[in-house]
Write a protein that holds these residues in place. Structure first.
Motif, PDB file in Angstrom:
ATOM      1  N   ALA A   1       2.999   6.177  -5.542  1.00 25.31           N
ATOM      2  CA  ALA A   1       2.669   6.420  -6.951  1.00 25.31           C
ATOM      3  C   ALA A   1       1.619   7.520  -7.079  1.00 25.31           C
ATOM      4  O   ALA A   1       1.689   8.362  -7.987  1.00 25.31           O
ATOM      5  N   ALA A   2       0.643   7.526  -6.186  1.00 25.16           N
ATOM      6  CA  ALA A   2      -0.375   8.580  -6.217  1.00 25.16           C
ATOM      7  C   ALA A   2       0.227   9.946  -5.890  1.00 25.16           C
ATOM      8  O   ALA A   2      -0.110  10.960  -6.517  1.00 25.16           O
TER       9      ALA A   2
ATOM     10  N   MET B   1      -8.985   3.759  -5.166  1.00 24.22           N
ATOM     11  CA  MET B   1      -8.450   2.517  -5.734  1.00 24.22           C
ATOM     12  C   MET B   1      -7.643   1.728  -4.707  1.00 24.22           C
ATOM     13  O   MET B   1      -7.744   0.504  -4.625  1.00 24.22           O
ATOM     14  N   ILE B   2      -6.846   2.422  -3.900  1.00 25.03           N
ATOM     15  CA  ILE B   2      -6.052   1.745  -2.872  1.00 25.03           C
ATOM     16  C   ILE B   2      -6.965   1.097  -1.835  1.00 25.03           C
ATOM     17  O   ILE B   2      -6.716  -0.016  -1.367  1.00 25.03           O
TER      18      ILE B   2
ATOM     19  N   GLY C   1      -6.766   8.115  -6.196  1.00 21.36           N
ATOM     20  CA  GLY C   1      -5.839   7.059  -5.780  1.00 21.36           C
ATOM     21  C   GLY C   1      -6.277   6.405  -4.492  1.00 21.36           C
ATOM     22  O   GLY C   1      -6.145   5.181  -4.327  1.00 21.36           O
TER      23      GLY C   1
ATOM     24  N   ASP D   1       0.823  -1.208   0.000  1.00 24.54           N
ATOM     25  CA  ASP D   1       0.000   0.000   0.000  1.00 24.54           C
ATOM     26  C   ASP D   1       0.855   1.255   0.000  1.00 24.54           C
ATOM     27  O   ASP D   1       0.472   2.276  -0.590  1.00 24.54           O
TER      28      ASP D   1
ATOM     29  N   LEU E   1       1.730   2.053  -3.505  1.00 25.32           N
ATOM     30  CA  LEU E   1       0.580   2.625  -4.207  1.00 25.32           C
ATOM     31  C   LEU E   1       0.375   4.090  -3.833  1.00 25.32           C
ATOM     32  O   LEU E   1       0.110   4.937  -4.706  1.00 25.32           O
ATOM     33  N   TRP E   2       0.499   4.401  -2.542  1.00 25.82           N
ATOM     34  CA  TRP E   2       0.391   5.800  -2.117  1.00 25.82           C
ATOM     35  C   TRP E   2       1.513   6.640  -2.721  1.00 25.82           C
ATOM     36  O   TRP E   2       1.274   7.789  -3.141  1.00 25.82           O
TER      37      TRP E   2
ATOM     38  N   GLY F   1       2.114  11.675  -8.720  1.00 27.42           N
ATOM     39  CA  GLY F   1       1.316  12.294  -9.769  1.00 27.42           C
ATOM     40  C   GLY F   1       0.946  13.738  -9.491  1.00 27.42           C
ATOM     41  O   GLY F   1       0.371  14.403 -10.360  1.00 27.42           O
TER      42      GLY F   1
ATOM     43  N   GLN G   1     -14.989   6.981 -10.592  1.00 32.96           N
ATOM     44  CA  GLN G   1     -13.959   7.262 -11.590  1.00 32.96           C
ATOM     45  C   GLN G   1     -14.598   7.790 -12.882  1.00 32.96           C
ATOM     46  O   GLN G   1     -14.029   8.649 -13.549  1.00 32.96           O
TER      47      GLN G   1
ATOM     48  N   ILE H   1      -5.441  13.455  -4.225  1.00 33.36           N
ATOM     49  CA  ILE H   1      -5.123  12.051  -3.991  1.00 33.36           C
ATOM     50  C   ILE H   1      -6.384  11.211  -3.810  1.00 33.36           C
ATOM     51  O   ILE H   1      -6.305   9.989  -3.634  1.00 33.36           O
TER      52      ILE H   1
END
Length: 280
Positions: free
Chosen positions: A169-170, A207-208, A204, A163, A166-167, A173, A276, A201
């Motif tokens: 990566a968010a 999705m996370i 993201g 996780d 993933l955070w 962005g 989304q 965020i």
């Protein structure tokens, strides 16, 4: 142009969607159909299978434990992983190198993790031995109410690094220029977090949260390998219930439990896809 890109994307997704339909959607539709029929007899019984399962004490206990596990684990996991992602992002290269350490639990096979937990939390394991040094009485961790805490710790330890990535990566962005402009205007770090990071965020985070929700159902492997088919009642999950009915060849109960378990996952997926889709 946007519609043309969407058609191209669906074209490339078509093989995967076809495989998912054949091996997931169609079999699950058959499971839904079987949940309304008598096991083995093929006699339509309507909602009687659902009434039987919902009135079953073991199913209610499994449902309650699974819901409690999700309510406790998901907020803890998402908050801790988000804080670690922020810290590694602020620390720069050194933080990213340190963040790779949190991915190590994902590389460890489940069987090895189970052996480690047994060594740690057995009635004569390392935890009780360490407590004995301070004259604190130990306990059988996996055969008491403490088993739930061990399972929560195991899930968070296993999925924290995933996780966090993933955070990260968010967070990557979000343009750094926005933070620089805000700091030039006199904004504090907390204000940047509140007015820049949090609003951007949200997609993201949705999705996370969905991925963490799905991964939470995979914790059954550890609980099953450590405590067997009938563990302590605090960690008797829906997966235990379905596994035991599968071994007992009670396919009607199994079908109903599968439908009831998949329902929140399907609803969460639909909500995320709808959210989304609404984004500009």
């Amino acid at each position: 142009m946007r519609k043309g890109k969407e058609r191209t994307a669906y074209f490339f997704l078509l093989p995967s969607l076809a495989g998912t339909a054949v091996f997931v959607f169609i079999p699950f539709a058959d499971v839904i159909r079987r949940s309304f029929f008598q096991a083995g007899g093929g006699v339509f019984v309507g909602l009687s299978n659902y009434r039987e399962v919902l009135q079953n004490e073991m199913f209610r206990m499994a449902l309650s434990n699974t819901a409690r596990f999700l309510i406790v684990c998901l907020p803890l996991l998402m908050c801790l992983s988000f804080v670690l992602a922020l810290l590694t992002d602020w620390a720069g290269r050194a933080g990213k190198a340190f963040g790779a350490v949190y991915l190590l639990p994902m590389a460890i096979p489940v069987a090895s993790v189970v052996v480690f937990w047994r060594l740690m939390f057995h009635s004569q394991g390392l935890v009780n031995e360490a407590l004995g040094w301070f004259h604190i009485p130990g306990k059988d961790w996996m055969d008491s109410g403490a088993a739930f805490g061990v399972l929560v710790f195991s899930y968070i330890w296993k999925n924290l690094g995933y996780d966090m990535v993933l955070w990260s990566a968010a967070l990557a962005g979000i343009p750094k220029e926005q933070y620089e402009a805000a700091k030039t205007a006199g904004a504090s770090g907390f204000q940047c977090l509140l007015y820049i990071t949090f609003p951007q965020i949200k997609p993201g985070a949705a999705m996370i949260g969905m991925l963490s929700f799905v991964n939470a159902f995979r914790v059954f492997r550890e609980a099953y390998l450590i405590a067997g088919e009938y563990p302590h009642e605090s960690i008797y999950m829906l997966q235990h219930y379905m596994n035991n009915n599968f071994e007992n060849l009670n396919y009607a109960r199994l079908a109903v439990a599968s439908v009831l378990t998949a329902l929140p996952i399907v609803l969460a997926t639909v909500c995320i896809l709808w959210y989304q889709r609404r984004r500009p």
